[in-house]
Design a protein around this motif. Structure first.
Motif, PDB file in Angstrom:
ATOM      1  N   LEU A 158       0.827  -1.208   0.000  1.00  0.00           N
ATOM      2  CA  LEU A 158       0.000   0.000   0.000  1.00  0.00           C
ATOM      3  C   LEU A 158       0.860   1.257   0.000  1.00  0.00           C
ATOM      4  O   LEU A 158       0.548   2.234  -0.681  1.00  0.00           O
ATOM      5  CB  LEU A 158      -0.930  -0.005   1.218  1.00  0.00           C
ATOM      6  N   SER A 193       1.031   4.096  -3.005  1.00  0.00           N
ATOM      7  CA  SER A 193       0.194   5.187  -2.515  1.00  0.00           C
ATOM      8  C   SER A 193      -0.292   6.034  -3.690  1.00  0.00           C
ATOM      9  O   SER A 193       0.481   6.330  -4.605  1.00  0.00           O
ATOM     10  CB  SER A 193       0.985   6.064  -1.541  1.00  0.00           C
ATOM     11  N   PRO A 194      -1.557   6.439  -3.662  1.00  0.00           N
ATOM     12  CA  PRO A 194      -2.083   7.259  -4.754  1.00  0.00           C
ATOM     13  C   PRO A 194      -1.670   8.729  -4.676  1.00  0.00           C
ATOM     14  O   PRO A 194      -2.108   9.547  -5.478  1.00  0.00           O
ATOM     15  CB  PRO A 194      -3.599   7.105  -4.604  1.00  0.00           C
ATOM     16  N   ALA A 226     -13.470   6.623   0.417  1.00  0.00           N
ATOM     17  CA  ALA A 226     -12.039   6.336   0.503  1.00  0.00           C
ATOM     18  C   ALA A 226     -11.565   6.172   1.942  1.00  0.00           C
ATOM     19  O   ALA A 226     -12.262   6.536   2.887  1.00  0.00           O
ATOM     20  CB  ALA A 226     -11.257   7.467  -0.160  1.00  0.00           C
ATOM     21  N   LYS A 250      -8.041   7.100   4.310  1.00  0.00           N
ATOM     22  CA  LYS A 250      -6.763   7.797   4.400  1.00  0.00           C
ATOM     23  C   LYS A 250      -5.902   6.956   5.325  1.00  0.00           C
ATOM     24  O   LYS A 250      -6.272   6.711   6.476  1.00  0.00           O
ATOM     25  CB  LYS A 250      -6.918   9.208   4.950  1.00  0.00           C
ATOM     26  N   PHE A 294      -7.049   6.542  -0.576  1.00  0.00           N
ATOM     27  CA  PHE A 294      -7.235   5.231  -1.180  1.00  0.00           C
ATOM     28  C   PHE A 294      -8.730   5.028  -1.405  1.00  0.00           C
ATOM     29  O   PHE A 294      -9.451   4.595  -0.501  1.00  0.00           O
ATOM     30  CB  PHE A 294      -6.674   4.143  -0.259  1.00  0.00           C
ATOM     31  N   SER A 295      -9.194   5.365  -2.603  1.00  0.00           N
ATOM     32  CA  SER A 295     -10.621   5.205  -2.919  1.00  0.00           C
ATOM     33  C   SER A 295     -10.967   3.723  -2.962  1.00  0.00           C
ATOM     34  O   SER A 295     -10.086   2.864  -3.116  1.00  0.00           O
ATOM     35  CB  SER A 295     -10.950   5.853  -4.271  1.00  0.00           C
ATOM     36  N   TYR A 323      -9.692   2.326  -6.135  1.00  0.00           N
ATOM     37  CA  TYR A 323      -8.244   2.128  -6.167  1.00  0.00           C
ATOM     38  C   TYR A 323      -7.848   0.918  -5.323  1.00  0.00           C
ATOM     39  O   TYR A 323      -7.002   0.111  -5.737  1.00  0.00           O
ATOM     40  CB  TYR A 323      -7.517   3.390  -5.696  1.00  0.00           C
ATOM     41  N   LEU A 324      -8.447   0.749  -4.149  1.00  0.00           N
ATOM     42  CA  LEU A 324      -8.149  -0.416  -3.317  1.00  0.00           C
ATOM     43  C   LEU A 324      -8.512  -1.703  -4.051  1.00  0.00           C
ATOM     44  O   LEU A 324      -7.758  -2.685  -4.011  1.00  0.00           O
ATOM     45  CB  LEU A 324      -8.883  -0.328  -1.975  1.00  0.00           C
ATOM     46  N   LEU A 326      -5.912  -2.389  -6.582  1.00  0.00           N
ATOM     47  CA  LEU A 326      -4.720  -2.949  -5.936  1.00  0.00           C
ATOM     48  C   LEU A 326      -4.911  -4.437  -5.634  1.00  0.00           C
ATOM     49  O   LEU A 326      -3.976  -5.231  -5.786  1.00  0.00           O
ATOM     50  CB  LEU A 326      -4.393  -2.192  -4.648  1.00  0.00           C
TER      51      LEU A 326
END
Length: 127
Positions: free
Chosen positions: A35, A39-40, A73, A75, A87-88, A91-92, A95
């Motif tokens: 993660l 990181s985004p 998201a 944080k 981390f929306s 997006y998670l 991943l």
């Protein structure tokens, strides 16, 4: 993309893994190091793939805190001080779905850079 929304988020401190449980009971664990290096945040990703900053020495990074950002998201507050980037859910989920390919790519980039997952110095943490 519309990713499922976790019904439970749990940090497993000893293995340094974030567990996301989804409706129906499906759960996935993501290493905090993974993660952190994905990181985004603009600090990590830059403003495009060729402006991204390779993250090195993050093998033992953990989480200091997790906060929810609205309904979309998380944080993640890493114990190395990094806490920018949200981390929306999408997006998670990305991943999770791309974990193996992403990790292989990260290890390849580390090798090409002659860098390591190991921290460069001794980390001192105050308790």
């Amino acid at each position: 993309m519309t990713a499922p929304i976790p019904t439970r988020v749990h940090y497993h401190k000893t293995p340094r893994e974030l567990e996301l449980t989804y409706p129906g009971g499906e759960s996935h664990r993501l290493a905090v190091e993974y993660l952190r290096v994905y990181s985004p945040s603009a600090e990590v990703r830059g403003h495009g793939h060729d402006t991204a900053t390779l993250q090195v020495g993050k093998q033992y990074v953990g989480l200091a805190n997790i906060t929810q950002a609205g309904r979309y998201a998380l944080k993640l507050h890493f114990d190395d001080g990094h806490d920018s980037g949200l981390f929306s859910w999408d997006y998670l989920w990305w991943l999770i779905e791309n974990r193996e390919a992403n990790w292989a790519d990260y290890l390849k980039r580390l090798e090409e850079a002659g860098a390591s997952r190991e921290p460069l110095s001794i980390e001192i943490k105050q308790l």
